[in-house]
Design an enzyme around this catalytic site. Structure first.
Site, mmCIF file in Angstrom:
data_model
loop_
_atom_site.group_PDB
_atom_site.id
_atom_site.type_symbol
_atom_site.label_atom_id
_atom_site.label_comp_id
_atom_site.label_asym_id
_atom_site.label_seq_id
_atom_site.Cartn_x
_atom_site.Cartn_y
_atom_site.Cartn_z
ATOM 1 N N LYS A 54 27.247 47.595 40.577
ATOM 2 C CA LYS A 54 28.403 47.111 39.781
ATOM 3 C C LYS A 54 27.849 45.570 39.620
ATOM 4 O O LYS A 54 28.075 44.658 38.708
ATOM 5 C CB LYS A 54 29.464 47.036 40.695
ATOM 6 C CG LYS A 54 29.981 48.666 40.230
ATOM 7 C CD LYS A 54 31.203 48.832 41.472
ATOM 8 C CE LYS A 54 31.490 50.350 41.291
ATOM 9 N NZ LYS A 54 32.665 50.838 42.407
ATOM 10 N N GLN A 98 35.905 48.665 47.035
ATOM 11 C CA GLN A 98 35.354 49.684 47.211
ATOM 12 C C GLN A 98 35.601 50.925 48.058
ATOM 13 O O GLN A 98 36.034 50.807 49.083
ATOM 14 C CB GLN A 98 33.659 49.443 47.567
ATOM 15 C CG GLN A 98 32.723 50.512 47.436
ATOM 16 C CD GLN A 98 32.338 50.944 46.040
ATOM 17 O OE1 GLN A 98 32.417 50.290 45.014
ATOM 18 N NE2 GLN A 98 32.492 52.420 45.863
ATOM 19 N N ASP A 121 40.114 48.660 38.669
ATOM 20 C CA ASP A 121 40.050 49.889 38.963
ATOM 21 C C ASP A 121 41.150 50.683 38.438
ATOM 22 O O ASP A 121 41.147 51.901 38.336
ATOM 23 C CB ASP A 121 39.855 50.192 40.482
ATOM 24 C CG ASP A 121 38.311 50.516 40.659
ATOM 25 O OD1 ASP A 121 37.531 50.912 39.551
ATOM 26 O OD2 ASP A 121 37.878 50.468 42.122
#
Ligand code: NAP
Length: 287
Positions: A54, A98, A121
Site C-alpha cells: 500500500k 491493518q 477502508d
C-alpha cells in the site's frame, strides 16, 4: 462458449493512472497532496507485506504515505491514541488500520475510532450506515473494485439478477449494497443457503466471496453469466479462487482469473478512496 478473462491488472493500472493524474493536478493547483496513514500493530508477516504494498502504491501515484508501527503488546489505549493523532493531522486524508489485529484488541471499537471522513477502508459503523442508507461516504475497497471491473467491461447492472455468495462485513454485504445501489436485483447467499447451485444458476452476475477454494463449478453458473471471483487461496499447486476457473470459463461470458482479477483492484480503489477523501476535505474547507 469460452469466457473471456477479465483483466484486473489492466483495469487497476487505469485506475492508478487516473488517480496519479488527479493528484498531480491538485498539487499543480496548490491544493494539499493527498495523504494516507497506515497503522500496523504487531509483526504478522503477511500484514507487513500488505502494508508495504500500500505504501509503495501511494508513492507511485504521488500520495504521501505515513507508516505507523506499534508492537503487538501496545494495548488498546496506545492504538487509539495513534488513531486520534492521525484523525487530527491535516496532512492525513485516509487512515487505514491493518487487519487482523493481535488478540486482545477490540477491532470493532478501534475501527470506529477512525474519523469517518478518513475511513478509506469504509469499515466504520458510520460508513457502513451511510452505504446502507444510500448516503454519500467512503465505500469498502474490494467491493468498489468489483463494481469498477463490471463497469470497465460494460456489464449492465440495471435490472440484472445479481447473486453474491458471502455476507462478510468486508466483502459480501457491502458488495450486495453497491449492486443494489446500481439497481441490480440482489440475492445474498451464505453458509446456510439451501441448494446454493440452484440460486447461483439464476445469476446474470455472480460474485463469489465465500473463502472456499473452487466452491463454484460449472453447474453453479448460468450460460453466458458474468462471474467475479473475490476468493484467494494459496494451495500447493498455486493461487486459486473460490471459482473453478477452467470449468466455469467453459460456460460463462466473462470471468475473473485468480490471480489477476479482483486482487489488483483492492489497492487501486484504496488510492482512489484516499483521493476522494482529500477532495472532500478540500470541498469542506472551501469558504
Ligand atoms: P469471510 O469473512 O470468511 O466470509 C465468508 C462468507 O462466505 C461468509 O458469509 C460465509 O457464510 C460464506 N460461506 C462460507 N462457506 C460457504 C459455502 N460453502 N456456501 C455459501 N457461502 C459460504 O471471508 P471474506 O473476508 O468475505 O473473504 C472471502 C474471500 O475473499 C477469501 O478467500 C478472502 O481471502 C478473499 N478476499 C480477497 C480480497 C481481495 O482483495 N482479492 C479482499 C478480501 C477478501 P456465513 O456468514 O454463514 O458464515
Amino acid at each position: 462458449m469460452k469466457a473471456a478473462a477479465i483483466d484486473g491488472r489492466s483495469v487497476a493500472a487505469r485506475v492508478r493512472e487516473r488517480v496519479r493524474a488527479a493528484v498531480a493536478e491538485r498539487v499543480r493547483a496548490g491544493l494539499p497532496r493527498p495523504g494516507l496513514a497506515t497503522v500496523l500493530v504487531g509483526d504478522d508477516p503477511a500484514s507487513a507485506i500488505y502494508v508495504r504494498r500500500k505504501q509503495e502504491a501511494c508513492a507511485e501515484v504521488g500520495i504521501a504515505a505515513f507508516d505507523h508501527r506499534l508492537p503487538a503488546d501496545a494495548g488498546e489505549e496506545r492504538v487509539a491514541a495513534t488513531l486520534d493523532a492521525l484523525n487530527a493531522d491535516a496532512r492525513v486524508h485516509g487512515v487505514l488500520l491493518q487487519l487482523p489485529l493481535p488478540d486482545g484488541l477490540d477491532a470493532a471499537a478501534l475501527i470506529d475510532r477512525i474519523d469517518p471522513a478518513k475511513d478509506v477502508d469504509g469499515l466504520t459503523t458510520v460508513s457502513q450506515g451511510r452505504l446502507v442508507t444510500g448516503r454519500p461516504g467512503l465505500r469498502p475497497c474490494t467491493p468498489r473494485g468489483v463494481i469498477e471491473l463490471l463497469d470497465a467491461y460494460g456489464v449492465d447492472l440495471t435490472g440484472a439478477e445479481a447473486v453474491v455468495v458471502g455476507r462478510s462485513e468486508l466483502v459480501g454485504r457491502p458488495l450486495a449494497q453497491l449492486l443494489l445501489e446500481r439497481n441490480a436485483t440482489v440475492t445474498v447467499c451464505h453458509s446456510r443457503t439451501r441448494e446454493l447451485a440452484r440460486v447461483t444458476a439464476r445469476a446474470d452476475v455472480l460474485c463469489v466471496a465465500a473463502g472456499v477454494p473452487r466452491l463454484i463449478g460449472a453447474d453453479y453458473v448460468k450460460p453466458g453469466a458474468v462471474v467475479i471471483d473475490v476468493g484467494i487461496h494459496r494451495l500447493p499447486e498455486g493461487l486459486v479462487g473460490d471459482v473453478d476457473f477452467d470449468a466455469v470459463a467453459a460456460r460463462a461470458r466473462l470471468v475473473t482469473p485468480v490471480p489477476g482479477g479482483v486482487g489488483p483492484m483492492t489497492v487501486a480503489m484504496l488510492l482512489d478512496n484516499t483521493l476522494r477523501a482529500a477532495e472532500a476535505a478540500t470541498a469542506k474547507a472551501a469558504p
